[in-house]
Design an enzyme around this catalytic site. Structure first.
Site, PDB file in Angstrom:
ATOM      1  N   ASN A   1       0.870  -1.188   0.000  1.00 31.12           N
ATOM      2  CA  ASN A   1       0.000   0.000   0.000  1.00 31.12           C
ATOM      3  C   ASN A   1       0.903   1.234   0.000  1.00 31.12           C
ATOM      4  O   ASN A   1       1.472   1.586   1.029  1.00 31.12           O
ATOM      5  CB  ASN A   1      -0.889  -0.028   1.253  1.00 31.12           C
TER       6      ASN A   1
ATOM      7  N   GLY B   1       2.078   2.225  10.764  1.00 31.14           N
ATOM      8  CA  GLY B   1       2.975   3.370  10.625  1.00 31.14           C
ATOM      9  C   GLY B   1       3.663   3.781  11.911  1.00 31.14           C
ATOM     10  O   GLY B   1       4.242   4.871  11.980  1.00 31.14           O
TER      11      GLY B   1
ATOM     12  N   HIS C   1      -9.640   0.906   4.818  1.00 32.67           N
ATOM     13  CA  HIS C   1      -8.365   1.143   5.514  1.00 32.67           C
ATOM     14  C   HIS C   1      -8.612   2.095   6.685  1.00 32.67           C
ATOM     15  O   HIS C   1      -9.406   3.035   6.578  1.00 32.67           O
ATOM     16  CB  HIS C   1      -7.340   1.738   4.542  1.00 32.67           C
TER      17      HIS C   1
ATOM     18  N   SER D   1       3.300  -2.084  10.389  1.00 30.00           N
ATOM     19  CA  SER D   1       4.742  -1.988  10.610  1.00 30.00           C
ATOM     20  C   SER D   1       5.500  -3.269  10.255  1.00 30.00           C
ATOM     21  O   SER D   1       6.439  -3.665  10.944  1.00 30.00           O
ATOM     22  CB  SER D   1       5.035  -1.572  12.066  1.00 30.00           C
TER      23      SER D   1
ATOM     24  N   GLU E   1      -5.437  -5.331  10.585  1.00 29.64           N
ATOM     25  CA  GLU E   1      -4.494  -4.232  10.776  1.00 29.64           C
ATOM     26  C   GLU E   1      -4.816  -3.500  12.074  1.00 29.64           C
ATOM     27  O   GLU E   1      -5.639  -2.556  12.071  1.00 29.64           O
ATOM     28  CB  GLU E   1      -4.593  -3.250   9.613  1.00 29.64           C
TER      29      GLU E   1
HETATM   30  C1  PEP Z   1      -0.918   0.019   5.881  1.00 27.43           C
HETATM   31  O1  PEP Z   1      -0.927   1.115   5.368  1.00 27.43           O
HETATM   32  O2  PEP Z   1      -1.847  -0.760   5.638  1.00 27.43           O
HETATM   33  C2  PEP Z   1       0.186  -0.350   6.756  1.00 27.43           C
HETATM   34  C3  PEP Z   1       0.161  -1.510   7.345  1.00 27.43           C
HETATM   35  O3  PEP Z   1       1.169   0.586   6.910  1.00 27.43           O
HETATM   36  P1  PEP Z   1       2.625   0.356   7.571  1.00 27.43           P
HETATM   37  O4  PEP Z   1       3.179  -0.933   6.979  1.00 27.43           O
HETATM   38  O5  PEP Z   1       3.403   1.539   7.160  1.00 27.43           O
HETATM   39  O6  PEP Z   1       2.434   0.227   9.035  1.00 27.43           O
END
Ligand code: PEP
Length: 244
Positions: free
Chosen positions: A8, A169, A91, A206, A163
């Protein structure tokens, strides 16, 4: 079942040159080991489709409207017409901008009607998780009940991304053993609620080249949705090499 890796890009990639470098790296991935999906910003989708050899293309969002007077919206129909196969829906960054479960459910319906494979994102806030895994399960169950309301008849394999919002992030990923508890819960929910086709349930939050195998080495975790690390050429290369 092959693992699925979805990148993403969010708004981290802002030039054609940078996008092109990531397309080239993705094309050098070993396609037999895993399925790879790249989700660039809308304007790069057409070029992504032209370049896609070892990866499939996904959108980061779709409109909750089918068509009509909705300035700035990108519909499922437009994406399908471009050849896009996947769409991230629900999301947490979109939910934080005001997207409701009702809108998410509408987007799921429109994506499925258009023949796109939605990657439905669910996950709890930190305050919820602090109360324990059962509280997280309750939160996720409510999201699934609303986001998939009466979508049992879909003739598609679902893709769900677990998630946890606090892991996105932040550099703080979930513990794989806790992820497995939630992923098993999601799979059980789908089974007992009439979703007959086997779903792939991914983890996101992350993930990077150092921890990806901590997650993907477990058979319960069917893949990863990766944000920032998928947009850094060095990290992205290390991630695809690690899985291959
Ligand atoms: C995401 O945007 O779905 C995500 C998991 O971001 P990150 O890997 O940066 O935590």
């Amino acid at each position: 079942m092959k693992k699925l890796i979805a990148g993403n890009w969010k708004a981290y990639v802002n030039t054609e040159r940078d996008a092109d470098e990531l397309f080239s790296l993705a094309n050098s991935a070993s396609s037999s080991a895993f399925d790879l999906v790249l989700c660039p910003p809308f304007p790069y989708l057409e070029e992504a489709e032209k370049r896609a050899k070892q990866f499939a293309v996904g959108a980061q969002n779709i409109s909750s409207e089918k068509e009509g007077a909705h300035t700035g919206e990108v519909t499922a129909g437009v994406l399908k017409d471009l050849g896009v196969k996947y769409a991230i829906i629900g999301h947490s960054e979109r939910r934080a901008e005001g997207e409701t479960d009702e809108m998410v459910r509408e987007k799921m319906t429109l994506a499925l009607e258009a023949g796109l494979s939605p990657i439905l994102c669910v996950g709890e806030h930190l305050e919820t998780r602090k109360k324990g895994l059962n509280a997280a399960k309750d939160f996720i169950q409510e999201q699934l009940e609303k986001d998939l309301y009466k979508l049992q008849t879909i003739n598609y394999k679902l893709i769900i991304a677990y998630e946890p919002i606090w892991a996105i992030g932040t550099g703080v990923s979930d513990k794989p053993e806790d992820t497995i508890v939630i992923i098993n819960f999601i799979k059980e929910f789908l089974k007992t609620n009439g979703y007959k086709r086997e779903a792939r349930v991914l983890y996101g939050g992350s993930v990077n080249s150092k921890n990806i195998l901590d997650f993907l080495s477990h058979e319960e975790i069917d893949g990863a949705l990766i944000g920032r690390a998928s947009t850094n050429p060095k990290e992205f290369t290390a991630i695809i090499n690690a899985i291959a």
